[in-house]
Write a protein that holds these residues in place. Structure first.
Motif, PDB file in Angstrom:
ATOM      1  N   VAL A 148      12.567  -8.540  -3.789  1.00 42.29           N
ATOM      2  CA  VAL A 148      11.092 -10.127  -4.775  1.00 42.29           C
ATOM      3  C   VAL A 148      11.593 -11.390  -4.184  1.00 42.29           C
ATOM      4  N   ASP A 149      11.198 -12.129  -3.699  1.00 43.56           N
ATOM      5  CA  ASP A 149      10.529 -13.822  -3.816  1.00 43.56           C
ATOM      6  C   ASP A 149       9.842 -14.074  -5.302  1.00 43.56           C
ATOM      7  N   ASN A 150      10.765 -14.268  -6.071  1.00 43.73           N
ATOM      8  CA  ASN A 150      10.150 -15.015  -7.547  1.00 43.73           C
ATOM      9  C   ASN A 150       9.655 -16.596  -7.450  1.00 43.73           C
ATOM     10  N   ASP A 151       9.909 -17.278  -6.627  1.00 44.15           N
ATOM     11  CA  ASP A 151       8.968 -18.354  -6.503  1.00 44.15           C
ATOM     12  C   ASP A 151       8.255 -18.971  -5.816  1.00 44.15           C
ATOM     13  N   ALA A 152       8.072 -17.129  -4.407  1.00 45.38           N
ATOM     14  CA  ALA A 152       6.644 -17.423  -3.583  1.00 45.38           C
ATOM     15  C   ALA A 152       5.538 -16.973  -4.436  1.00 45.38           C
ATOM     16  N   ILE A 153       6.329 -15.330  -5.163  1.00 44.08           N
ATOM     17  CA  ILE A 153       5.370 -15.206  -6.784  1.00 44.08           C
ATOM     18  C   ILE A 153       4.603 -16.177  -7.225  1.00 44.08           C
ATOM     19  N   THR A 154       5.642 -16.907  -7.733  1.00 39.86           N
ATOM     20  CA  THR A 154       4.922 -17.712  -8.684  1.00 39.86           C
ATOM     21  C   THR A 154       3.936 -18.854  -8.573  1.00 39.86           C
ATOM     22  N   HIS A 155       4.423 -18.972  -7.183  1.00 42.99           N
ATOM     23  CA  HIS A 155       3.107 -20.003  -6.019  1.00 42.99           C
ATOM     24  C   HIS A 155       2.282 -19.438  -5.239  1.00 42.99           C
ATOM     25  N   GLU A 198      -4.925 -17.745 -10.072  1.00 39.03           N
ATOM     26  CA  GLU A 198      -5.185 -17.998 -11.406  1.00 39.03           C
ATOM     27  C   GLU A 198      -5.038 -16.384 -11.247  1.00 39.03           C
ATOM     28  N   CYS A 199      -3.600 -15.340 -10.871  1.00 37.51           N
ATOM     29  CA  CYS A 199      -3.526 -14.205 -11.496  1.00 37.51           C
ATOM     30  C   CYS A 199      -2.294 -14.246 -12.993  1.00 37.51           C
ATOM     31  N   VAL A 200      -2.100 -13.285 -13.163  1.00 40.18           N
ATOM     32  CA  VAL A 200      -0.539 -13.090 -13.618  1.00 40.18           C
ATOM     33  C   VAL A 200       1.009 -13.164 -13.038  1.00 40.18           C
ATOM     34  N   GLY A 201      -0.149 -11.534 -12.306  1.00 45.27           N
ATOM     35  CA  GLY A 201       1.363 -11.463 -11.775  1.00 45.27           C
ATOM     36  C   GLY A 201       1.258 -10.201 -10.653  1.00 45.27           C
ATOM     37  N   PHE A 202       2.627  -9.496 -10.040  1.00 47.53           N
ATOM     38  CA  PHE A 202       1.915  -8.628  -9.379  1.00 47.53           C
ATOM     39  C   PHE A 202       1.977  -7.300  -9.991  1.00 47.53           C
ATOM     40  N   HIS A 203       1.611  -6.278  -9.796  1.00 41.97           N
ATOM     41  CA  HIS A 203       2.146  -4.755  -9.790  1.00 41.97           C
ATOM     42  C   HIS A 203       1.850  -4.531  -9.070  1.00 41.97           C
ATOM     43  N   VAL A 204       3.331  -3.257  -8.369  1.00 44.38           N
ATOM     44  CA  VAL A 204       3.630  -2.911  -7.634  1.00 44.38           C
ATOM     45  C   VAL A 204       3.330  -1.597  -7.725  1.00 44.38           C
ATOM     46  N   PHE A 205       2.830  -0.053  -6.873  1.00 48.07           N
ATOM     47  CA  PHE A 205       2.869   0.828  -7.820  1.00 48.07           C
ATOM     48  C   PHE A 205       3.066   1.861  -6.365  1.00 48.07           C
ATOM     49  N   GLU A 206       3.776   2.829  -6.908  1.00 46.76           N
ATOM     50  CA  GLU A 206       3.483   4.023  -5.588  1.00 46.76           C
ATOM     51  C   GLU A 206       3.241   5.391  -6.163  1.00 46.76           C
ATOM     52  N   MET A 207       2.334   5.829  -5.784  1.00 40.39           N
ATOM     53  CA  MET A 207       1.651   7.147  -5.893  1.00 40.39           C
ATOM     54  C   MET A 207       2.609   8.365  -6.185  1.00 40.39           C
ATOM     55  N   ASN A 208       2.743   8.790  -6.883  1.00 41.57           N
ATOM     56  CA  ASN A 208       3.289   9.994  -7.173  1.00 41.57           C
ATOM     57  C   ASN A 208       3.073  11.575  -6.199  1.00 41.57           C
ATOM     58  N   PRO A 209       4.263  12.974  -5.978  1.00 39.53           N
ATOM     59  CA  PRO A 209       3.385  14.075  -5.174  1.00 39.53           C
ATOM     60  C   PRO A 209       2.645  14.525  -6.300  1.00 39.53           C
ATOM     61  N   PRO A 210       1.547  14.922  -5.738  1.00 41.83           N
ATOM     62  CA  PRO A 210       0.699  16.156  -7.108  1.00 41.83           C
ATOM     63  C   PRO A 210       1.736  16.417  -7.880  1.00 41.83           C
ATOM     64  N   GLU A 211       2.934  17.308  -7.477  1.00 38.94           N
ATOM     65  CA  GLU A 211       3.444  17.667  -8.859  1.00 38.94           C
ATOM     66  C   GLU A 211       4.174  17.201  -9.512  1.00 38.94           C
ATOM     67  N   ALA A 212       4.496  16.248  -9.740  1.00 38.67           N
ATOM     68  CA  ALA A 212       4.930  15.312 -10.627  1.00 38.67           C
ATOM     69  C   ALA A 212       4.095  14.697 -11.609  1.00 38.67           C
TER      70      ALA A 212
END
Length: 286
Positions: free
Chosen positions: A174-181, A187-201
């Motif tokens: 993660v590049d914190n300076d780039a995300i901050t800029h 005008e957003c608060v942050g990045f919410h990064v997600f990965e979908m898990n297998p259906p049985e999880a």
């Protein structure tokens, strides 16, 4: 000098461990905004909630990161109402909290678990993988192969939903300076990064949240972003219930339960919940 008592509560914990620490100050009516900001900075956790009296609801709750006041905070809401129940100030039941994001319902179960209502989603701009991927240290093609959009959404705070393929979440650089800029510019608060898990999880998706623009490099449980992600997954997959894992990379695993109400095909309620656990008390001199 006055000593202010700050409770530290683990929100969205799993069997009393992990979770996301929030500070909670009760009976905060006499505190000024600069005093609240000073206390939040001294406590040093991602958010501290200040609970006061309200003319519009059961309680007025304000939320401060170490650097700025924010309109809403899910994990600090959970911590506040879990603590009020834990200290036997309130019984199980439905309550209303006045926040800068509106007056929102909070349900407290007999065991102290909290299920909080959030604002209905507001959908904002979409962004390209070419623009976002470099800030996460991955190739744009990885985001593109999910077939899902990168989009800002708010159920209380504006966050950018960023999908990545299964197995990529723990490999981000993660590049914190780039995300901050970026967050300041858009005008957003942050990045919410997600990965979908297998259906049985057990967990529908695993998540990481980066909000360096408001003083939070990474957060182990983000209630407001989980509400937004639940709405995103409903739009794209039809989910009405989802369970999210967050904090794995920080060795602070957290469990966030989401629930949507649909009436006549329309989304009418967004709820996010989980358990809380007492951590400790600290005292701040003001």
């Amino acid at each position: 000098m006055e000593q202010v008592e700050v409770y530290l509560v683990r929100a969205f914990s799993i069997a009393g461990k992990g979770g996301n620490l929030a500070g909670v100050v009760l009976n905060a009516d006499s505190l000024t905004e600069p005093q609240k900001q000073f206390i939040a900075k001294q406590v040093g956790v991602s958010e501290t909630a200040f609970v006061s009296k309200s003319d519009k609801a059961n309680f007025h709750v304000s939320f401060y990161t170490p650097t700025v006041e924010v309109d809403f905070c899910g994990h600090a809401t959970l911590s506040s109402f879990w603590l009020l129940h834990h200290l036997q100030y309130i019984p199980a039941g439905r309550y209303r909290q006045e926040t800068k994001a509106g007056v929102l319902a909070v349900d407290v179960a007999l065991n102290g678990d909290v299920l909080m209502s959030q604002s209905l989603p507001t959908w904002f701009a979409e962004y390209s993988a070419q623009e976002i991927a470099p800030m996460l240290g991955i190739q744009p093609s990885l985001i593109a192969q999910t077939g899902l959009p990168i989009q800002t959404i708010s159920t209380g705070l504006i966050d950018l939903m960023v999908p990545v393929p299964y197995g990529v979440l723990d490999c981000l650089e993660v590049d914190n300076d780039a995300i901050t800029h970026f967050c300041q510019q858009h005008e957003c608060v942050g990045f919410h990064v997600f990965e979908m898990n297998p259906p049985e999880a057990f967990y529908t998706a695993s998540c990481r949240n980066f909000a360096p623009a408001v003083g939070i490099p990474e957060e182990s449980a983000t209630g407001s972003s989980s509400g937004a992600l639940a709405c995103y997954l409903h739009r794209h997959f039809g989910y009405q219930q989802a369970i999210f894992e967050q904090g794995r990379a920080m060795k602070m695993p957290s469990c966030l339960v989401t629930q949507l109400a649909i009436e006549n095909g329309e989304l009418t309620q967004v709820q996010v919940g989980g358990e809380g656990a007492f951590d400790r008390i600290c005292y701040i001199s003001i």
